[in-house]
Design a protein around this motif. Sequence first.
Motif, PDB file in Angstrom:
ATOM      1  N   SER A   5       0.969  -1.213  -0.074  1.00 56.04           N
ATOM      2  CA  SER A   5      -0.218   0.105  -0.010  1.00 56.04           C
ATOM      3  C   SER A   5       0.971   1.194  -0.005  1.00 56.04           C
ATOM      4  O   SER A   5       2.016   1.261   0.774  1.00 56.04           O
ATOM      5  N   VAL A   7       1.268   5.917  -1.185  1.00 56.67           N
ATOM      6  CA  VAL A   7       0.541   6.960  -1.697  1.00 56.67           C
ATOM      7  C   VAL A   7       1.761   7.446  -2.933  1.00 56.67           C
ATOM      8  O   VAL A   7       2.803   7.574  -2.669  1.00 56.67           O
ATOM      9  N   HIS A   8       0.969   7.966  -3.961  1.00 60.25           N
ATOM     10  CA  HIS A   8       1.584   8.597  -4.909  1.00 60.25           C
ATOM     11  C   HIS A   8       0.674   9.750  -5.492  1.00 60.25           C
ATOM     12  O   HIS A   8      -0.346   9.669  -5.847  1.00 60.25           O
ATOM     13  N   GLN A   9       1.420  10.876  -5.741  1.00 61.03           N
ATOM     14  CA  GLN A   9       0.708  12.115  -6.100  1.00 61.03           C
ATOM     15  C   GLN A   9      -0.468  12.450  -5.454  1.00 61.03           C
ATOM     16  O   GLN A   9      -1.600  12.754  -5.914  1.00 61.03           O
ATOM     17  N   GLY A  10      -0.487  12.247  -4.203  1.00 59.67           N
ATOM     18  CA  GLY A  10      -1.446  12.680  -3.421  1.00 59.67           C
ATOM     19  C   GLY A  10      -2.495  11.654  -3.268  1.00 59.67           C
ATOM     20  O   GLY A  10      -3.680  11.828  -2.587  1.00 59.67           O
ATOM     21  N   ARG A  11      -2.429  10.471  -3.740  1.00 59.16           N
ATOM     22  CA  ARG A  11      -3.401   9.461  -3.839  1.00 59.16           C
ATOM     23  C   ARG A  11      -3.061   7.977  -3.289  1.00 59.16           C
ATOM     24  O   ARG A  11      -1.917   7.461  -3.343  1.00 59.16           O
ATOM     25  N   GLU A  12      -3.910   7.730  -2.336  1.00 59.59           N
ATOM     26  CA  GLU A  12      -3.616   6.508  -1.314  1.00 59.59           C
ATOM     27  C   GLU A  12      -3.998   5.221  -2.370  1.00 59.59           C
ATOM     28  O   GLU A  12      -5.258   5.326  -2.875  1.00 59.59           O
ATOM     29  N   THR A  13      -3.105   4.226  -2.689  1.00 61.93           N
ATOM     30  CA  THR A  13      -3.622   3.323  -3.391  1.00 61.93           C
ATOM     31  C   THR A  13      -2.883   1.992  -3.112  1.00 61.93           C
ATOM     32  O   THR A  13      -2.116   1.868  -1.980  1.00 61.93           O
ATOM     33  N   ASP A  24       0.184   0.039 -10.022  1.00 61.77           N
ATOM     34  CA  ASP A  24      -0.912   0.386  -9.403  1.00 61.77           C
ATOM     35  C   ASP A  24      -2.153  -0.340  -9.620  1.00 61.77           C
ATOM     36  O   ASP A  24      -2.976  -0.121 -10.747  1.00 61.77           O
ATOM     37  N   LYS A  27      -5.713   1.319  -9.062  1.00 60.07           N
ATOM     38  CA  LYS A  27      -6.252   1.802 -10.272  1.00 60.07           C
ATOM     39  C   LYS A  27      -6.792   0.944 -11.474  1.00 60.07           C
ATOM     40  O   LYS A  27      -7.956   1.175 -11.810  1.00 60.07           O
TER      41      LYS A  27
END
Length: 287
Positions: A5, A7-13, A24, A27
């Motif tokens: 898990s 965070v990339h570019q402000g998005r938790e994924t 990802d 996504k």
Amino acid sequence: MKLLSFVHQGRETWGAVVGDGVVDLGKARPQHAGLVDYIASGEYLQAAQHVEGLPIAAKLADITYLPPIPRSEKIVCAVRNYMDHHQEVLAAGMQRELSEQPPIFLRVWRSQCAHNQPIVRPRVSESLDWEGELAVIIGKGGRNIAEADAFDHVAGYACYNDGSVREWQFHAKQIASGKNFESTGGFGPWMVTADEIAPGRALKLETRLNGEVVQSSHTGHMIFSIPKLISYSSTIFTLAPGDVIATGTPAGVGWSKKPPRFMKPGDVCEVEIEGIGVLRNPIVQQD
């Protein structure tokens, strides 16, 4: 596969490690809100197929790691589960007997921090200690799981640093207060799926403080095995996908040294486990 898990570019994924990058899957497979949902569905068993043809979303160096399971329902921790650690506790002056059943306690998820994220020494203590451990991530939930079936319930493994605030741990016979300060338990950097590690395989475990080896052992020295810990825990409560079992630490903790040695701001602690990777955490002081 290595699943994580982040965070990339402000998005938790969440996703999978491929080389020095991440795919990802959050996504690509939006039907699963997080890695725990992917695990619960059983689809994680096809992770290798799911990453085929997908682009690298980011380099590992460019992501912010989260604990592999960021908000586990339960984090079950084994106490004195290596004989050499039990013996060093006795040598340090504590009166403890070996129990017939695994002694355990629970952590809350906010007490954890991810790979490369700081372990925080609380204002109220200077006795923040390290405990390198193997973490087991539950894949298939259940109650009253038989030891013979326990490995069928394991999704994977990760490195764990069961950071302990020692004098708070010793306030009472129940040790949980010293084990649940926020951001004291390192967890990560990812989970390695169980198909990559044979059931019961002894894995070398090493903890380093500022590059110096302070713990060196292997998981074959556990007093209570992974199947026993799973079976015992599941007798008390239903284990759920994403639950974590931290399996205990070997000898070499700072509290037992003469004089005692603890982690302090500016230090870096690493836990390395064979077949899994290296969990690295800098130590900072609570604001």
